[in-house]
Design a protein around this motif. Structure first.
Motif, PDB file in Angstrom:
ATOM      1  N   ILE A  22      26.720  44.991  -2.477  1.00 54.78           N
ATOM      2  CA  ILE A  22      26.713  43.843  -1.558  1.00 54.78           C
ATOM      3  C   ILE A  22      25.312  43.294  -1.376  1.00 54.78           C
ATOM      4  CG2 ILE A  22      27.077  43.209   0.858  1.00 54.78           C
ATOM      5  CD1 ILE A  22      29.357  45.346   0.819  1.00 54.78           C
TER       6      ILE A  22
ATOM      7  N   ALA B 164      23.833  39.665  -2.339  1.00 53.30           N
ATOM      8  CA  ALA B 164      23.249  38.819  -1.306  1.00 53.30           C
ATOM      9  C   ALA B 164      21.799  38.485  -1.630  1.00 53.30           C
ATOM     10  CB  ALA B 164      23.342  39.525   0.044  1.00 53.30           C
TER      11      ALA B 164
ATOM     12  N   SER C  85      20.299  34.823  -2.164  1.00 58.97           N
ATOM     13  CA  SER C  85      19.202  34.374  -1.301  1.00 58.97           C
ATOM     14  C   SER C  85      18.044  33.869  -2.148  1.00 58.97           C
ATOM     15  CB  SER C  85      18.745  35.505  -0.397  1.00 58.97           C
ATOM     16  OG  SER C  85      19.818  35.937   0.423  1.00 58.97           O
TER      17      SER C  85
ATOM     18  N   MET D 294      18.921  30.512  -3.383  1.00 57.68           N
ATOM     19  CA  MET D 294      18.798  29.508  -2.322  1.00 57.68           C
ATOM     20  C   MET D 294      17.349  29.093  -2.131  1.00 57.68           C
ATOM     21  SD  MET D 294      21.354  30.409   0.832  1.00 57.68           S
ATOM     22  CE  MET D 294      20.846  28.953   1.749  1.00 57.68           C
TER      23      MET D 294
ATOM     24  N   MET E 193       7.816  32.720   0.211  1.00 57.23           N
ATOM     25  CA  MET E 193       9.160  32.898   0.756  1.00 57.23           C
ATOM     26  C   MET E 193       9.876  34.049   0.060  1.00 57.23           C
ATOM     27  SD  MET E 193      10.666  31.317   3.280  1.00 57.23           S
ATOM     28  CE  MET E 193      12.019  32.203   4.054  1.00 57.23           C
TER      29      MET E 193
ATOM     30  N   PHE F  48      12.438  41.213   4.255  1.00 60.81           N
ATOM     31  CA  PHE F  48      13.665  41.200   5.050  1.00 60.81           C
ATOM     32  C   PHE F  48      14.709  42.154   4.474  1.00 60.81           C
ATOM     33  CE2 PHE F  48      17.929  39.357   5.807  1.00 60.81           C
ATOM     34  CZ  PHE F  48      17.988  39.603   7.171  1.00 60.81           C
ATOM     35  N   TYR F  49      14.867  42.121   3.155  1.00 55.40           N
ATOM     36  CA  TYR F  49      15.924  42.929   2.557  1.00 55.40           C
ATOM     37  C   TYR F  49      15.532  44.401   2.416  1.00 55.40           C
ATOM     38  CZ  TYR F  49      19.422  39.416   1.372  1.00 55.40           C
ATOM     39  OH  TYR F  49      20.406  38.485   1.439  1.00 55.40           O
TER      40      TYR F  49
ATOM     41  N   ARG G 116      16.854  51.463   9.516  1.00 56.80           N
ATOM     42  CA  ARG G 116      17.946  50.626  10.051  1.00 56.80           C
ATOM     43  C   ARG G 116      19.206  51.443  10.333  1.00 56.80           C
ATOM     44  NH1 ARG G 116      17.612  45.624   5.682  1.00 56.80           N
ATOM     45  NH2 ARG G 116      15.336  45.671   5.427  1.00 56.80           N
TER      46      ARG G 116
ATOM     47  N   PHE H  28      14.065  28.759   7.868  1.00 59.48           N
ATOM     48  CA  PHE H  28      14.620  28.829   6.527  1.00 59.48           C
ATOM     49  C   PHE H  28      15.292  30.179   6.288  1.00 59.48           C
ATOM     50  CE2 PHE H  28      13.654  28.340   1.726  1.00 59.48           C
ATOM     51  CZ  PHE H  28      14.918  27.801   1.531  1.00 59.48           C
ATOM     52  N   LEU H  29      14.582  31.237   6.729  1.00 63.60           N
ATOM     53  CA  LEU H  29      15.156  32.574   6.541  1.00 63.60           C
ATOM     54  C   LEU H  29      16.460  32.729   7.328  1.00 63.60           C
ATOM     55  CD1 LEU H  29      14.821  35.287   5.158  1.00 63.60           C
ATOM     56  CD2 LEU H  29      13.562  36.105   7.147  1.00 63.60           C
TER      57      LEU H  29
ATOM     58  N   LYS I 284      18.707  30.453   7.823  1.00 61.11           N
ATOM     59  CA  LYS I 284      19.753  29.836   7.004  1.00 61.11           C
ATOM     60  C   LYS I 284      20.148  30.770   5.852  1.00 61.11           C
ATOM     61  CE  LYS I 284      20.680  25.279   5.341  1.00 61.11           C
ATOM     62  NZ  LYS I 284      20.591  24.691   6.679  1.00 61.11           N
ATOM     63  N   ILE I 285      19.143  31.276   5.179  1.00 63.94           N
ATOM     64  CA  ILE I 285      19.404  32.133   4.029  1.00 63.94           C
ATOM     65  C   ILE I 285      20.149  33.398   4.449  1.00 63.94           C
ATOM     66  CG2 ILE I 285      18.277  33.611   2.316  1.00 63.94           C
ATOM     67  CD1 ILE I 285      16.018  31.432   2.305  1.00 63.94           C
ATOM     68  N   ALA I 286      19.669  34.000   5.540  1.00 61.44           N
ATOM     69  CA  ALA I 286      20.273  35.258   5.979  1.00 61.44           C
ATOM     70  C   ALA I 286      21.697  35.041   6.473  1.00 61.44           C
ATOM     71  CB  ALA I 286      19.419  35.891   7.081  1.00 61.44           C
TER      72      ALA I 286
ATOM     73  N   HIS J 113      23.758  32.724   5.469  1.00 64.30           N
ATOM     74  CA  HIS J 113      24.548  32.543   4.259  1.00 64.30           C
ATOM     75  C   HIS J 113      24.855  33.891   3.602  1.00 64.30           C
ATOM     76  CE1 HIS J 113      25.550  28.910   1.798  1.00 64.30           C
ATOM     77  NE2 HIS J 113      26.003  29.876   1.049  1.00 64.30           N
ATOM     78  N   ALA J 114      23.822  34.688   3.456  1.00 65.84           N
ATOM     79  CA  ALA J 114      23.974  35.974   2.785  1.00 65.84           C
ATOM     80  C   ALA J 114      24.870  36.910   3.585  1.00 65.84           C
ATOM     81  CB  ALA J 114      22.599  36.617   2.579  1.00 65.84           C
TER      82      ALA J 114
ATOM     83  N   ASP K 199      28.482  35.871   3.134  1.00 69.76           N
ATOM     84  CA  ASP K 199      28.948  36.277   1.804  1.00 69.76           C
ATOM     85  C   ASP K 199      29.175  37.779   1.735  1.00 69.76           C
ATOM     86  OD1 ASP K 199      28.871  33.713   1.035  1.00 69.76           O
ATOM     87  OD2 ASP K 199      27.324  33.943  -0.492  1.00 69.76           O
ATOM     88  N   SER K 200      28.261  38.523   2.348  1.00 69.42           N
ATOM     89  CA  SER K 200      28.394  39.977   2.317  1.00 69.42           C
ATOM     90  C   SER K 200      29.661  40.412   3.044  1.00 69.42           C
ATOM     91  CB  SER K 200      27.174  40.628   2.961  1.00 69.42           C
ATOM     92  OG  SER K 200      26.012  40.267   2.243  1.00 69.42           O
TER      93      SER K 200
ATOM     94  N   TYR L 252      21.525  44.249   8.054  1.00 68.43           N
ATOM     95  CA  TYR L 252      20.975  42.907   8.225  1.00 68.43           C
ATOM     96  C   TYR L 252      20.125  42.765   9.485  1.00 68.43           C
ATOM     97  CZ  TYR L 252      23.116  40.363   4.342  1.00 68.43           C
ATOM     98  OH  TYR L 252      23.427  39.901   3.104  1.00 68.43           O
TER      99      TYR L 252
END
Lengths: 200, 200, 200, 200
Positions: free
Chosen positions: A155, A159, A163, A166, A180, A187-188, A195, B151-152, B154-156, B158-159, B162-163, B188
């Motif tokens: 997953i 993602a 990303s 995007m 970016m 972030f990932y 976490r 921006f992040l 939006k990307i996150a 979206h991701a 999808d996840s 996330y």
DNA sequence: CATGAATGAGTGTTCATTCAT
DNA sequence: CATGAATGAACACTCATTCAT
């Protein structure tokens, strides 16, 4: 008003690139492409033997680069080169940044606009690559069980790739793009184990 | 061999569900659907008045649930209900879990296979919802600059969506599904600020 | 064997004109038209974007002329131009003669073969025009009661228009056509009051 | 809720009559007819073997009456029975009045809604009948030349028949109907010679 | 080299007709 | 007798591809 062969070819590719990106491969017609190129339908077929062949003309270079990444990565695995996950991150980020400098639209078309063509699997191949590395380098160390770790790897790989695409789609300035991408990596992939602490 | 009405109707829906999911709405033909259902083209139109109506038969129930989420969420915002991001996480997770218990493939088709139909905006609406909450609740506190945080987000968003869809796609046992969704949330949204520490 | 573009276009229009006239718009198929034109179905659509567009190609010129008559006539009424019925007869006869010199079949198709299309009202508009003038200029003076005079106006207007169309259909020599139209006028409109004398 | 056979049959005919009259034979579907009759599609076919057969069920009686008129009239001609035009007028008016008392809608359908069926010629047969009598009894005496007289006969016959049908269509009260038919006769056939005086 | 007319298989959709129940 | 599900040929229209010029 004769035009040189290569010029026309590039013209067709450029129009098709625009249209495939905007409408997707299936919804862009040869007539659209010919019209935008300022030539006739028949003439498109002097340069490309089919619609799929026009697509090949656009995405094949970037497709090969991706196959290179895939086989290079496989080789590393076979050689047992125990690169760390951070090394892998760096390698793949560098690849992506370089590729998208040269082939922004091409990469996006290849990965997001080729449903119904022979290229529709390449995205999954890339996902697999990332998935394996994430699984081995990241989630195994976490408190996640094996099964969950495996699934989350798939997953997250999916993602992460989306990303990335995007970002490539939304930014065309190279410095910004690179910045970016690194934020995205943070972030990932930063503090992944932390976490899941609460799950203990 | 004559078959009962409801059986045929479900048969058509089931075939269409499979084909829409595999090929997308546009690339699945009524002839495909009829063939897979073991009936003739004309007979499909005894049960559904158009191809779009077949799609509606599949996705409308889940579509309405999603519209409920969107309007419920908007109402909360209007009321100024200062729910924390964690609350929002819980609400949306619960919604998603409930929806996907009843409608797995339907949700996936609605969100990923309806390009060119009246449903093609729904995914973006959901992304917007998540994006706003992530932006306000999560990334503003981080060291990211405003632009990058936006921006992040939006990307996150979206991701993340999808996840979620991937999980729904891959798991059909309810306990497993719920567990995996919570793992996904941890992945996330836990320790987000920490991930960007090094950027200071 | 390749044929010049305009030749094919005219060929299609000519075939369609024949078929629309013989079978009516609804009952003539694009396949019929293609076959009679000696080309394939797809090729018809290189020249006309729809079946209705083929019809437009045939009747639009004469349609515009008729709209001119209608608005010209309306203008006269608004201006209160107290033209006599004889003047009106002359004006409309001249219009019809001129139109039918250029467009015979087109006028007939427009007025009698376009049920189900956007043109289906035009005949009634023309009938209304004639009906009003007949009623005011002719039957009011007769011994007929108001109700009967009104109904007969409608019937006579309808019949007169059909008779005109039949003449246009049956005669293509201009002198003959003109002569016959004047005979028709005499038949319909001379000594109208006298015909109802016996009813006193 | 069993219904007697003849009742159902009449029900179908009644529904079809309404629909054929409103939409024309071609545009009324068997489904429409079944629905309006409150029965199923299949059951229509127990009473009528085809759509055209339903039409026959409606118009055949009036069709036969018309064939009677036609053969009766032909017999008179063969016998050299020198009936005057006025006699003919009376005979045909009586026929029409009687027929339309019994079969109003049927007559209108037969004469105006059967394009594309085997009945589409009957109207022209009737026109021919009237045309011959008009030619011999009316226009030959006029100042018109033979050719013009012949053509005008056809036109007037056509127009007269249409006008009759319009009256039948617009009026269903018998006294009114009869009165209007006689007005129509006056309009078409009184003082015919006089109308062309000026041409001398 | 280039044109663009032509093809033909495919699309969604409708409807008279048949037939198992 | 009646049902209504099923059929299949037809419709208007689209588009990748071919080919005479």
């Amino acid at each position: 008003m004769q035009v040189l062969k290569e010029e026309v070819r590039q013209n067709i590719l450029s129009s098709a690139k625009k249209l495939f990106y905007e409408k997707g491969y299936a919804n862009a017609t040869i007539r659209d492409i010919a019209k935008l190129s300022g030539i006739t339908v028949g003439n498109v077929y002097r340069y490309f033997k089919s619609k799929e062949n026009v697509l090949e003309g656009i995405v094949e270079p970037v497709h090969e680069k991706i196959l290179d990444i895939l086989s290079f990565s496989e080789k590393l695995v076979e050689e047992g080169a125990n690169k760390s996950f951070t090394d892998f991150r760096n390698i793949i980020n560098e690849f992506i940044i370089n590729i998208s400098k040269e082939y922004r639209l091409e990469l996006l078309i290849l990965c997001t606009r080729t449903r119904g063509t022979k290229y529709e699997t390449i995205r999954d191949d890339l996902v697999s690559l990332i998935e394996n590395r994430i699984h081995q380098g990241l989630f195994r160390k976490s408190v996640l069980e094996y099964k969950e770790a495996g699934f989350l790897s798939k997953i997250a790989a999916h993602a992460f790739l989306d990303s990335l695409l995007m970002i490539i789609s939304g930014i065309d300035e190279n410095g910004e793009l690179e910045k970016m991408i690194y934020i995205l990596n943070d972030f990932y992939f930063n503090h992944v184990e932390l976490r899941f602490e609460a799950r203990k």
